[in-house]
Enzyme design. Sequence first.
Site, PDB file in Angstrom:
ATOM      1  N   GLY A  40       0.811  -1.207   0.000  1.00 11.55           N
ATOM      2  CA  GLY A  40       0.000   0.000   0.000  1.00 11.55           C
ATOM      3  C   GLY A  40       0.846   1.259   0.000  1.00 11.55           C
ATOM      4  O   GLY A  40       2.032   1.215  -0.340  1.00 11.55           O
ATOM      5  N   HIS A  79       4.281   2.252  -8.178  1.00  7.46           N
ATOM      6  CA  HIS A  79       3.324   1.149  -8.150  1.00  7.46           C
ATOM      7  C   HIS A  79       2.377   1.236  -9.350  1.00  7.46           C
ATOM      8  O   HIS A  79       2.020   0.227  -9.946  1.00  7.46           O
ATOM      9  CB  HIS A  79       2.465   1.211  -6.883  1.00  7.46           C
ATOM     10  CG  HIS A  79       3.211   0.954  -5.616  1.00  7.46           C
ATOM     11  ND1 HIS A  79       3.449   1.925  -4.689  1.00  7.46           N
ATOM     12  CD2 HIS A  79       3.764  -0.181  -5.114  1.00  7.46           C
ATOM     13  CE1 HIS A  79       4.104   1.407  -3.660  1.00  7.46           C
ATOM     14  NE2 HIS A  79       4.322   0.143  -3.899  1.00  7.46           N
ATOM     15  N   GLY A 113       9.252  -4.208  -8.615  1.00  5.04           N
ATOM     16  CA  GLY A 113      10.077  -3.059  -8.988  1.00  5.04           C
ATOM     17  C   GLY A 113      11.555  -3.333  -8.753  1.00  5.04           C
ATOM     18  O   GLY A 113      11.936  -4.019  -7.801  1.00  5.04           O
ATOM     19  N   ASP A 128      13.840  -2.433  -5.342  1.00 10.06           N
ATOM     20  CA  ASP A 128      14.178  -3.463  -4.350  1.00 10.06           C
ATOM     21  C   ASP A 128      14.947  -4.567  -5.075  1.00 10.06           C
ATOM     22  O   ASP A 128      14.435  -5.680  -5.275  1.00 10.06           O
ATOM     23  CB  ASP A 128      12.903  -4.000  -3.707  1.00 10.06           C
ATOM     24  CG  ASP A 128      12.189  -2.915  -2.926  1.00 10.06           C
ATOM     25  OD1 ASP A 128      12.727  -2.468  -1.911  1.00 10.06           O
ATOM     26  OD2 ASP A 128      11.110  -2.480  -3.375  1.00 10.06           O
ATOM     27  N   GLN A 171      15.477  -7.838  -3.214  1.00  4.42           N
ATOM     28  CA  GLN A 171      14.192  -8.539  -3.062  1.00  4.42           C
ATOM     29  C   GLN A 171      13.843  -9.289  -4.345  1.00  4.42           C
ATOM     30  O   GLN A 171      13.392 -10.433  -4.320  1.00  4.42           O
ATOM     31  CB  GLN A 171      13.089  -7.542  -2.712  1.00  4.42           C
ATOM     32  CG  GLN A 171      11.685  -8.124  -2.792  1.00  4.42           C
ATOM     33  CD  GLN A 171      10.630  -7.207  -2.228  1.00  4.42           C
ATOM     34  OE1 GLN A 171      10.457  -7.140  -1.019  1.00  4.42           O
ATOM     35  NE2 GLN A 171       9.902  -6.498  -3.077  1.00  4.42           N
ATOM     36  N   SER A 197       7.242   4.435  -0.911  1.00  6.19           N
ATOM     37  CA  SER A 197       6.168   4.784   0.038  1.00  6.19           C
ATOM     38  C   SER A 197       6.745   5.570   1.210  1.00  6.19           C
ATOM     39  O   SER A 197       6.083   6.406   1.805  1.00  6.19           O
ATOM     40  CB  SER A 197       5.497   3.516   0.564  1.00  6.19           C
ATOM     41  OG  SER A 197       5.038   2.753  -0.517  1.00  6.19           O
ATOM     42  N   ARG A 198       8.002   5.277   1.540  1.00  4.15           N
ATOM     43  CA  ARG A 198       8.634   5.948   2.678  1.00  4.15           C
ATOM     44  C   ARG A 198       8.908   7.431   2.408  1.00  4.15           C
ATOM     45  O   ARG A 198       9.124   8.191   3.357  1.00  4.15           O
ATOM     46  CB  ARG A 198       9.945   5.253   3.043  1.00  4.15           C
ATOM     47  CG  ARG A 198       9.734   3.914   3.685  1.00  4.15           C
ATOM     48  CD  ARG A 198      11.032   3.155   3.760  1.00  4.15           C
ATOM     49  NE  ARG A 198      10.774   1.732   3.908  1.00  4.15           N
ATOM     50  CZ  ARG A 198      10.690   1.097   5.059  1.00  4.15           C
ATOM     51  NH1 ARG A 198      10.870   1.754   6.170  1.00  4.15           N
ATOM     52  NH2 ARG A 198      10.446  -0.187   5.102  1.00  4.15           N
TER      53      ARG A 198
HETATM   54  O1  PAF Z   1       8.033  -4.748  -1.903  1.00  9.00           O
HETATM   55  C1  PAF Z   1       7.069  -4.783  -1.129  1.00  9.00           C
HETATM   56  O2  PAF Z   1       6.215  -3.891  -1.083  1.00  9.00           O
HETATM   57  C2  PAF Z   1       6.925  -5.978  -0.183  1.00  9.00           C
HETATM   58  O3  PAF Z   1       8.177  -6.420   0.247  1.00  9.00           O
HETATM   59  C3  PAF Z   1       6.110  -7.130  -0.779  1.00  9.00           C
HETATM   60  C4  PAF Z   1       6.767  -7.718  -2.004  1.00  9.00           C
HETATM   61  C5  PAF Z   1       4.724  -6.622  -1.156  1.00  9.00           C
HETATM   62  C6  PAF Z   1       5.952  -8.246   0.253  1.00  9.00           C
HETATM   63  O4  PAF Z   1       5.312  -7.796   1.396  1.00  9.00           O
END
Ligand code: PAF
Length: 280
Positions: free
Chosen positions: A31, A37, A147, A150, A153, A186-187
Amino acid sequence: MKIIQTVSQLEALLQQYRGEGKTIGFVPTMGALHTGHQRLVELCASENDVCVVSIFVNPTQFNNKEDLQRYPRTLDADSELLLKADADVLFAPSVEEVYPEPDNRIFDFGLLDKVMEGHFRPGHFNGVAQVVSKLFAYTKPDRAYFGEKDFQQLAIIQAMVKQLQLPLQIVPVPIVREPSGLAMSSRNQLLSEQQRSEAANIYRVLSESKLSVESSTPAEVIRWVVDRISEVEELEVEYFEIVDGESLQPILSWGVAESVVGCIAVFCGSVRLIDNIRYK
Ligand code: PAF
């Protein structure tokens, strides 16, 4: 756009779409949605028959309680953005819905999660893998969109998809930046105007560092970037690593790795920002 809060309703709806031969694209989010996003959702909507977006602030990936508590929650504004971006389904479950009981799974990503974010935020990627594997199990998407901001990630998710042999395609989407160069996050909502303009120095310095690749070693570029960013009053570098884009391990020279990426985490006041730049 359908708004769904339970796993059983989501599964029933998506089963119906699948039965009609429709492809399903998925964008997992926490969110506080922004233009970055929006780009993910628009791409997802354009490449799939059905675009599903989840909004779930996942407690298991926060290694800092305060960070979890103050993570921005803006569901009404998020729904509006998703409508504009052409999302078909918004899945916004409660914590109890996703974790009816504690998730004790431990993932093994080898060295991938021992560096950078994994080093400074212990347990973070295990939490990400827990929630994303659950969300993938509910949605069974054909494609899922992440994205490149990250960067680590993305590598972890790709490794998880391989380990679990999930039949889906991960689609990496380039970083979207504010006009100042600051990576959308978002931060950023937690920054004051002054901090926001100072934070723009992160990308400015990263971009300038590309000019010294020919004449400097990775260690020299690291020193240069850390020194330049540390000159800005509000900014404090937590780490800056230049890594092999596949293994995420630090490189000592530019020659060997096929892709090389510089990854950075910086505190701007108390707000932690990450960014990255591709050297090759
Ligand atoms: O990147 C994010 O916003 C979060 O790490 C994710 C992939 C939604 C998992 O909670």
